[in-house]
Scaffold this active site. Sequence first.
Site, PDB file in Angstrom:
ATOM      1  CG  ASP A   1       6.667  -2.351  -7.199  1.00  0.00           C
ATOM      2  OD1 ASP A   1       5.630  -3.035  -7.151  1.00  0.00           O
ATOM      3  OD2 ASP A   1       7.722  -2.709  -6.632  1.00  0.00           O
TER       4      ASP A   1
ATOM      5  CE  LYS B   1       6.431  -4.400 -10.478  1.00  0.00           C
ATOM      6  NZ  LYS B   1       5.144  -4.483  -9.751  1.00  0.00           N
TER       7      LYS B   1
HETATM    8  P1  NDP Z   1       7.082   1.875  -0.998  1.00  0.00           P
HETATM    9  O1  NDP Z   1       8.349   2.238  -1.656  1.00  0.00           O
HETATM   10  O2  NDP Z   1       6.022   2.886  -0.824  1.00  0.00           O
HETATM   11  O3  NDP Z   1       7.364   1.228   0.427  1.00  0.00           O
HETATM   12  C1  NDP Z   1       8.177   0.107   0.570  1.00  0.00           C
HETATM   13  C2  NDP Z   1       8.267  -0.250   2.036  1.00  0.00           C
HETATM   14  O4  NDP Z   1       8.881  -1.523   2.157  1.00  0.00           O
HETATM   15  C3  NDP Z   1       9.136   0.708   2.837  1.00  0.00           C
HETATM   16  O5  NDP Z   1       8.692   0.747   4.157  1.00  0.00           O
HETATM   17  C4  NDP Z   1      10.507   0.057   2.734  1.00  0.00           C
HETATM   18  O6  NDP Z   1      11.375   0.406   3.783  1.00  0.00           O
HETATM   19  C5  NDP Z   1      10.162  -1.418   2.800  1.00  0.00           C
HETATM   20  N1  NDP Z   1      11.169  -2.156   2.024  1.00  0.00           N
HETATM   21  C6  NDP Z   1      11.416  -2.068   0.711  1.00  0.00           C
HETATM   22  N2  NDP Z   1      12.426  -2.861   0.336  1.00  0.00           N
HETATM   23  C7  NDP Z   1      12.835  -3.455   1.447  1.00  0.00           C
HETATM   24  C8  NDP Z   1      13.843  -4.381   1.710  1.00  0.00           C
HETATM   25  N3  NDP Z   1      14.650  -4.873   0.734  1.00  0.00           N
HETATM   26  N4  NDP Z   1      13.976  -4.807   2.988  1.00  0.00           N
HETATM   27  C9  NDP Z   1      13.159  -4.337   3.967  1.00  0.00           C
HETATM   28  N5  NDP Z   1      12.176  -3.434   3.768  1.00  0.00           N
HETATM   29  C10 NDP Z   1      12.021  -3.000   2.527  1.00  0.00           C
HETATM   30  O7  NDP Z   1       6.525   0.627  -1.855  1.00  0.00           O
HETATM   31  P2  NDP Z   1       5.054   0.030  -1.900  1.00  0.00           P
HETATM   32  O8  NDP Z   1       4.385   0.182  -0.601  1.00  0.00           O
HETATM   33  O9  NDP Z   1       4.406   0.521  -3.126  1.00  0.00           O
HETATM   34  O10 NDP Z   1       5.373  -1.523  -2.162  1.00  0.00           O
HETATM   35  C11 NDP Z   1       5.459  -2.475  -1.110  1.00  0.00           C
HETATM   36  C12 NDP Z   1       5.231  -3.872  -1.671  1.00  0.00           C
HETATM   37  O11 NDP Z   1       3.933  -3.942  -2.266  1.00  0.00           O
HETATM   38  C13 NDP Z   1       6.198  -4.310  -2.771  1.00  0.00           C
HETATM   39  O12 NDP Z   1       6.389  -5.690  -2.675  1.00  0.00           O
HETATM   40  C14 NDP Z   1       5.413  -3.997  -4.051  1.00  0.00           C
HETATM   41  O13 NDP Z   1       5.860  -4.772  -5.133  1.00  0.00           O
HETATM   42  C15 NDP Z   1       4.023  -4.388  -3.610  1.00  0.00           C
HETATM   43  N6  NDP Z   1       2.908  -3.854  -4.373  1.00  0.00           N
HETATM   44  C16 NDP Z   1       2.784  -2.500  -4.585  1.00  0.00           C
HETATM   45  C17 NDP Z   1       1.687  -2.010  -5.275  1.00  0.00           C
HETATM   46  C18 NDP Z   1       1.458  -0.558  -5.461  1.00  0.00           C
HETATM   47  O14 NDP Z   1       0.427  -0.210  -6.032  1.00  0.00           O
HETATM   48  N7  NDP Z   1       2.323   0.326  -5.002  1.00  0.00           N
HETATM   49  C19 NDP Z   1       0.681  -2.917  -5.849  1.00  0.00           C
HETATM   50  C20 NDP Z   1       0.862  -4.304  -5.508  1.00  0.00           C
HETATM   51  C21 NDP Z   1       1.956  -4.727  -4.813  1.00  0.00           C
HETATM   52  P3  NDP Z   1      12.609   1.392   3.508  1.00  0.00           P
HETATM   53  O15 NDP Z   1      12.011   2.760   3.384  1.00  0.00           O
HETATM   54  O16 NDP Z   1      13.490   1.221   4.692  1.00  0.00           O
HETATM   55  O17 NDP Z   1      13.264   0.914   2.246  1.00  0.00           O
HETATM   56  O1  2IT Z   2       2.682  -5.059  -8.146  1.00  0.00           O
HETATM   57  C1  2IT Z   2       1.748  -4.363  -8.613  1.00  0.00           C
HETATM   58  O2  2IT Z   2       0.667  -4.867  -8.910  1.00  0.00           O
HETATM   59  C2  2IT Z   2       1.964  -2.923  -8.775  1.00  0.00           C
HETATM   60  N1  2IT Z   2       3.037  -2.437  -8.411  1.00  0.00           N
HETATM   61  C3  2IT Z   2       0.910  -2.073  -9.403  1.00  0.00           C
HETATM   62  C4  2IT Z   2       0.981  -2.158 -10.899  1.00  0.00           C
HETATM   63  C5  2IT Z   2       0.075  -1.219 -11.639  1.00  0.00           C
HETATM   64  O3  2IT Z   2       0.193  -1.212 -12.876  1.00  0.00           O
HETATM   65  O4  2IT Z   2      -0.739  -0.504 -11.047  1.00  0.00           O
END
Ligand code: NDP
Ligand code: 2IT
Length: 449
Positions: A170, A130
């Site tokens: 992420d 990561k």
């Molecule tokens: P984005 O940046 O697209 O969206 C993040 C969302 O979460 C936003 O709505 C944001 O609100 C909110 N958020 C982020 N940080 C905080 C915080 N500290 N407190 C409150 N709200 C928060 O990210 P993703 O959708 O990609 O990721 C969301 C989650 O999913 C994370 O935990 C990530 O690790 C996990 N994940 C992502 C994957 C991927 O493929 N993208 C794969 C697997 C897991 P705001 O705009 O107000 O910050």
């Molecule tokens: O938390 C996760 O699994 C991700 N942010 C996606 C990682 C990836 O390599 O697609």
Amino acid sequence: MVAGLDEKLEPIYQDVLRRNPGETEFHQAVREVLETLGPVLVKYPELADQKIIQRICEPERQIIFRVPWQDDRGQIQINRAFRVEFNSALGPFKGGMRFHPSVYLGIIKFLGFEQIFKNALTGLPIGGGKGGSDFDPKGKSDSEIMRFCQSLMTELYRHIGEHTDVPAGDIGVGQREIGYLFGQYKRITNRYESGVFTGKGLSWGGSRARTEATGYGTIFFLEEMLKVRGESIEGKTCIVSGSGNVAIYAIEKAMAMGARVIACSDSNGVVVDQDGIDLDLLKQIKEIERRRLTSYVQEKTSATYLEDGCIWNIPCQVALPCATQNELTAKDAQCLIKNGCIAVAEGANMPTTPEGIRVLLEAGIPFGPGKAANAGGVATSALEMQQNASRDSWSFEHTEQRLQQIMVNIHRHCYETSEEFDAQGNYVVGANIAGFLKVGQAMAALGLV
Ligand code: NDP
Ligand code: 2IT
């Protein structure tokens, strides 16, 4: 889940605390896994002899570096970036990059640690890693984002590669950022090495369904959990925290399968729309215009906005935390249960606190931990790597079908493992043990490296 640690595991955990001071999220992620591994060491004593757990808790390599860049006013800005290459027993290090002001080593290590087991569960050849930076993308112009990404890559390029370490997105890192990062990598190395990044755009080596994959996968996993109980998502009222990539596509798939999704959130507040979230409007605001969620209620006046509200207070049958770590506490879990919630699946990484998980498990609520329930994103990243390696590009339908099959397999594997270790239906136990065994046995086979 047991509250204490097995006597063989307690000293290992104490060592992790001593060697990694102040990294509370990393401690939390390690403890959650160790709490489930006691019976594994009894059944597989050779893994204890090989010190596999101690080795898994220590990253293979950690890179920390300065990222200097110039903002639009010509001012010099300094950020710190990380890449933690945690474990490469199953394949090249693989995991996203997070840009958020809260990022420090402890966050990247917790994410990298969880990624090892998640990636193992996909059954695909990917190790765990990561990265990220304390850079805050909010309010930055496109050119600022580009300059930051280029500066970051000017250091990172020497550490990554399609057979070494393959970053992706992420929080705060989507297709735009991957584009700038990949562009700079290509320029410095003079190589069009598609497989060095996933989450790329379709016209430059990306995979169909990668954007949707994490959210869709979470719903596929949820559906499998519900099936075990003779239930289905159809007709259920759902709430989804966050409004980013994972949240949007969890909402999309849940709705496509007949659910009613009535709330989502960002870090400032909660939107409740009893008509069901208007997905086109949400996408327009978040993906295209990059505006805040307050814009949703300005456009759709029948919806309500709860500033600083807690989404888990809203009555629902299914709760999907898809924002960030430790966003769902024991109090929230109690509130969900009181309001009739029957299932929780984590789209985010470690969104439920240990006490929250305990409350849900003790109430017998099916709970899908992130390392299983959100594995669809990284699994589809591995499918993107396959397509890149064969210079091929699959259809959306084919890729989604592969994703769904992978999620069904992960669910079955976790469920069967939970049964084998006398914790039927406890997916925390199932996911941790199944993931650990796959990586641990590979590490043992590869010798002391
Ligand atoms: P984005 O940046 O697209 O969206 C993040 C969302 O979460 C936003 O709505 C944001 O609100 C909110 N958020 C982020 N940080 C905080 C915080 N500290 N407190 C409150 N709200 C928060 O990210 P993703 O959708 O990609 O990721 C969301 C989650 O999913 C994370 O935990 C990530 O690790 C996990 N994940 C992502 C994957 C991927 O493929 N993208 C794969 C697997 C897991 P705001 O705009 O107000 O910050
Ligand atoms: O938390 C996760 O699994 C991700 N942010 C996606 C990682 C990836 O390599 O697609």
